[in-house]
Design an enzyme around this catalytic site. Structure first.
Site, mmCIF file in Angstrom:
data_model
loop_
_atom_site.group_PDB
_atom_site.id
_atom_site.type_symbol
_atom_site.label_atom_id
_atom_site.label_comp_id
_atom_site.label_asym_id
_atom_site.label_seq_id
_atom_site.Cartn_x
_atom_site.Cartn_y
_atom_site.Cartn_z
ATOM 1 N N ARG A 1 0.840 -1.157 0.058
ATOM 2 C CA ARG A 1 0.044 -0.112 -0.017
ATOM 3 C C ARG A 1 0.755 1.308 -0.081
ATOM 4 O O ARG A 1 0.309 2.210 -0.424
ATOM 5 C CB ARG A 1 -0.943 0.044 1.131
ATOM 6 C CG ARG A 1 -0.241 -0.054 2.612
ATOM 7 C CD ARG A 1 -1.491 -0.216 3.735
ATOM 8 N NE ARG A 1 -0.542 -0.364 4.992
ATOM 9 C CZ ARG A 1 -0.657 0.328 6.123
ATOM 10 N NH1 ARG A 1 -1.139 1.287 6.062
ATOM 11 N NH2 ARG A 1 0.066 -0.182 7.134
ATOM 12 N N GLU B 1 -18.701 4.760 0.558
ATOM 13 C CA GLU B 1 -18.113 4.185 -0.567
ATOM 14 C C GLU B 1 -18.944 3.976 -1.839
ATOM 15 O O GLU B 1 -18.266 4.025 -3.171
ATOM 16 C CB GLU B 1 -17.581 2.535 -0.455
ATOM 17 C CG GLU B 1 -16.453 2.886 0.710
ATOM 18 C CD GLU B 1 -17.235 2.708 2.082
ATOM 19 O OE1 GLU B 1 -18.224 2.724 2.218
ATOM 20 O OE2 GLU B 1 -16.335 3.080 2.985
ATOM 21 N N PHE C 1 -14.127 -2.475 2.303
ATOM 22 C CA PHE C 1 -15.211 -1.463 1.974
ATOM 23 C C PHE C 1 -15.402 -1.183 0.383
ATOM 24 O O PHE C 1 -16.451 -0.849 0.149
ATOM 25 C CB PHE C 1 -14.798 -0.023 2.664
ATOM 26 C CG PHE C 1 -14.519 -0.126 4.186
ATOM 27 C CD1 PHE C 1 -15.363 -0.912 4.971
ATOM 28 C CD2 PHE C 1 -13.371 0.342 4.673
ATOM 29 C CE1 PHE C 1 -15.405 -0.905 6.238
ATOM 30 C CE2 PHE C 1 -13.015 0.216 5.978
ATOM 31 C CZ PHE C 1 -14.141 -0.345 6.967
ATOM 32 N N HIS D 1 -5.259 -3.204 2.454
ATOM 33 C CA HIS D 1 -5.825 -4.108 3.511
ATOM 34 C C HIS D 1 -6.449 -5.109 3.236
ATOM 35 O O HIS D 1 -7.520 -5.756 3.650
ATOM 36 C CB HIS D 1 -6.638 -3.332 4.761
ATOM 37 C CG HIS D 1 -5.835 -2.107 5.382
ATOM 38 N ND1 HIS D 1 -5.087 -1.242 4.896
ATOM 39 C CD2 HIS D 1 -5.736 -2.019 6.832
ATOM 40 C CE1 HIS D 1 -4.478 -0.623 5.537
ATOM 41 N NE2 HIS D 1 -4.938 -0.880 7.081
ATOM 42 N N ASP E 1 -7.194 -6.226 13.286
ATOM 43 C CA ASP E 1 -8.539 -5.641 13.476
ATOM 44 C C ASP E 1 -9.841 -6.594 13.135
ATOM 45 O O ASP E 1 -11.041 -6.323 13.404
ATOM 46 C CB ASP E 1 -8.782 -4.603 12.186
ATOM 47 C CG ASP E 1 -8.530 -3.230 12.345
ATOM 48 O OD1 ASP E 1 -8.149 -2.897 13.645
ATOM 49 O OD2 ASP E 1 -7.750 -2.704 11.570
ATOM 50 N N ARG F 1 -1.704 -4.637 4.060
ATOM 51 C CA ARG F 1 -1.249 -3.858 5.140
ATOM 52 C C ARG F 1 0.136 -3.827 5.915
ATOM 53 O O ARG F 1 0.690 -2.996 6.004
ATOM 54 C CB ARG F 1 -2.223 -3.980 6.384
ATOM 55 C CG ARG F 1 -1.847 -3.237 7.608
ATOM 56 C CD ARG F 1 -3.097 -3.212 8.616
ATOM 57 N NE ARG F 1 -2.720 -2.799 9.856
ATOM 58 C CZ ARG F 1 -1.861 -3.717 11.003
ATOM 59 N NH1 ARG F 1 -1.831 -4.948 10.685
ATOM 60 N NH2 ARG F 1 -1.540 -3.046 11.929
#
Lengths: 315, 278
Positions: A13, A61, A86, A111, A119, A169
């Site tokens: 990323r 989104e 998302f 991610h 998470d 990530r």
């Protein structure tokens, strides 16, 4: 002659913001849209350089994707950034606003996969590649390291049509220390061998290379293909792998039954079915460090090597 | 443009021709959406003939205003109007929904030229229009505007409100939401299925400039409302028109049965007689 020090591990990323800045400075007409995750995706670096070309749509989104399509319909190349989970939230918008009119929206989602880690399950996308690969007109790419990530973003910026790029990530080892070998729609062979082929994408590529080294010590020579482009799939490389090695393992940080594994099996079933084994995710994950999360799913060098041994045994 | 729409009589004549095309197309195809096409006919006819900056001879003119048909099931009225305006021959309207046609059941961007969005799944047009509008502004196209036509049933979709929030946040002056409030959605009346009222207060609360309770079949009222909208500054504008689903055909008016069903042979004859020029 001294060897250059190995580059520090980096997350795929991290290439996003700096690459978009470079590409826009080089003359590509880019617009970047964001859904309140620009710090994490690194897209906000683009805002710092070109604030008038960076549009935030808040935590929304669906609106972001259809609005991105509007920008694209006015002639811009639009990079839309969020997290992979998302991005899935906007599937209908990707389908009707982007894929059907075949617009230049490049969705770069970070991610991806269980390596999102701490998470937990809601943040760990294990269905995104299936969802995006199901959309006609979409290119789907997963970089294996930060160097390849930059090359893929450049390909997305300069190739007409929709893209989905999944980045990750955690900071992971750099594979392409001598520069990217990425070619859209082509697998890259990282190692040749005649006994089995390991097809991998994303963070599993480095693990596949390590697995191949372990297998070599046992006398099993594995070819390793980095399948960084999932759509369109490099069917020719798969056919050659089936013909040359007679057994195939597919390794990915995603559900096998709908992911790269399923697509490789689909491609080979009518061409040259050979024994195949799959390494992937089969359930929702849970909170853990990124490497623990991969281990919990068996996404380790040993997991890949064991699948290769099984595939070879079935020849 | 050779089409005469200068006088009120000429404009009214256009709306009658469009309505006849709508009924003919849906009858011929044995499918399609009559009710919402007839409710939007007057709103779209005034917009296309008096306000929208477009050129049927050059449908991809970059600086054109964009008309976004967010209620993408109402293709009959859109195709009929585009044909009347010279984008293609009215003869082609007979191919609506038939195999091989350009006139697909729901809107497809660029097919035929003059259709500027893909639609069918409701709720996306305002977002798409917002992207277009922000791009026009980025490109410095000072005379260009974006008009988005939505239904009132469509206001059920959450994405509409994401777009409403974002359009106000980005101060999208020059973005116009036109709501065809005919009071009926697919299954039933909106007040029975899902009331989204008070729409005017909602859009106002989201930061839009709003004009509501407008007669969506009075051509002069429609013209004055569009003219007023163009004069507003600093925020997107929402115009809420009260319309009659099935307007112009007595037995279709206010009738939930004619959302997506074709008329029978007898109903077709009666409808065409009612829509005949005096």
């Amino acid at each position: 002659m001294t060897t250059a020090p190995a580059p520090a591990p980096a997350a795929t990323r991290e290439a996003v913001g700096p690459t978009l800045i470079r590409l826009h400075q080089a003359g590509n007409d880019l617009v970047v849209v964001d859904a309140d995750l620009g710090k994490s995706t690194s897209a906000r670096k683009f805002r710092d350089e070109f604030p008038e070309r960076f549009f935030t749509f808040g935590v929304a989104e669906q609106n972001m994707i259809s609005a991105a399509a509007g920008f694209a319909a006015m002639g811009h190349t639009v990079f839309a950034t969020t997290f992979a989970v998302f991005a899935e939230h906007a599937f209908d918008q990707l389908r009707m606003s982007v894929a059907q009119p075949n617009l230049d929206v490049k969705l770069v989602a970070s991610h991806g996969g269980v390596s999102t880690g701490e998470d937990g399950a809601s943040a760990q996308s294990i269905e995104d590649i299936a969802a995006m690969s199901s959309l006609p007109n979409f290119h789907v790419c997963v970089p294996a390291d930060v160097v390849e990530s930059e090359a893929i973003i450049e390909a997305a910026a300069t190739t007409p049509g929709p893209f989905y790029v999944r980045t990750a990530r955690p900071k992971t080892p750099v594979i392409y220390t001598d520069g990217a070998r990425f070619e859209l729609g082509k697998a890259h062979m990282l190692r040749d061998g005649g006994d089995v082929t390991i097809v991998a994408c994303g963070l599993l590529v480095e693990r596949a290379v390590t697995a191949a080294e372990h297998l070599a010590a046992e006398g099993i020579e594995a070819r390793v293909l980095n399948m960084a482009t999932i759509r369109p799939l490099d069917v020719a490389a798969l056919e050659a792998a089936a013909a040359d090695t007679g057994a195939i393992v597919v390794a990915e940080e995603h559900l096998n039954h709908t992911g790269l594994a399923a697509m490789c099996a689909h491609a080979l079933a009518t061409r040259n079915p050979v024994p195949m084994e799959f390494v992937g995710v089969d359930r929702y994950g849970e909170s853990a460090t990124w490497s623990e999360a991969l281990e919990m799913m068996g996404l380790t060098p040993e997991g890949v090597a064991q699948a290769a041994r099984q595939a070879v045994a079935r020849k | 443009m050779t089409l005469a729409t200068e006088t009120p009589a000429e404009l009214a004549g256009l709306t009658r021709r469009v309505r006849r095309h709508v009924v003919q197309m849906v009858y011929g195809a044995k499918s399609g959406h009559i009710g919402g096409s007839l409710s939007a006919t007057d709103l779209m006819s005034v917009l296309y003939t008096k306000f929208l900056r477009h050129d049927p001879e050059n449908p991809f003119w970059h600086e054109r205003d964009r008309f976004i048909m967010s209620k993408g099931h109402c293709t009959p009225v859109h195709y009929a109007l585009l044909a009347e305006l010279g984008y293609f021959s009215t003869d082609e309207l007979a191919t609506f929904r038939r195999k091989g046609t350009r006139l697909q059941g729901h809107s497809i961007l660029g097919k035929p030229p003059g259709v500027d969005n893909t639609a069918g799944a409701l709720g996306m047009g305002l977002s798409f229009g917002l992207g277009l509008r922000l791009a026009q502004r980025l490109q410095g196209l000072e005379d260009s505007r974006v008009w988005v036509l939505m239904g009132d049933g469509e206001q059920n979709e959450g994405q509409v409100w994401e777009a409403a929030m974002a359009a106000a946040h980005h101060r999208a002056e020059g973005l116009f939401a036109v709501i065809d409030r005919n009071g009926i959605q697919n299954d039933d009346f909106t007040k029975t299925t899902m009331s989204s009222e008070p729409l005017d207060e909602k859009y106002r609360a989201f930061g839009w400039t709003v004009l509501s309770d407008l007669d969506g079949h009075d051509l002069k009222t429609i013209e004055q409302a569009y003219s007023w909208a163009l004069d507003q500054r600093g925020a997107p504008v929402c115009l809420i028109f009260d319309t009659v689903k099935g307007k112009g055909v007595s037995f279709m008016e206010h009738n939930p049965s004619f959302h997506g069903a074709p008329p029978s042979d007898d109903e077709f004859k009666t409808a065409m007689a009612e829509l005949a020029d005096a």
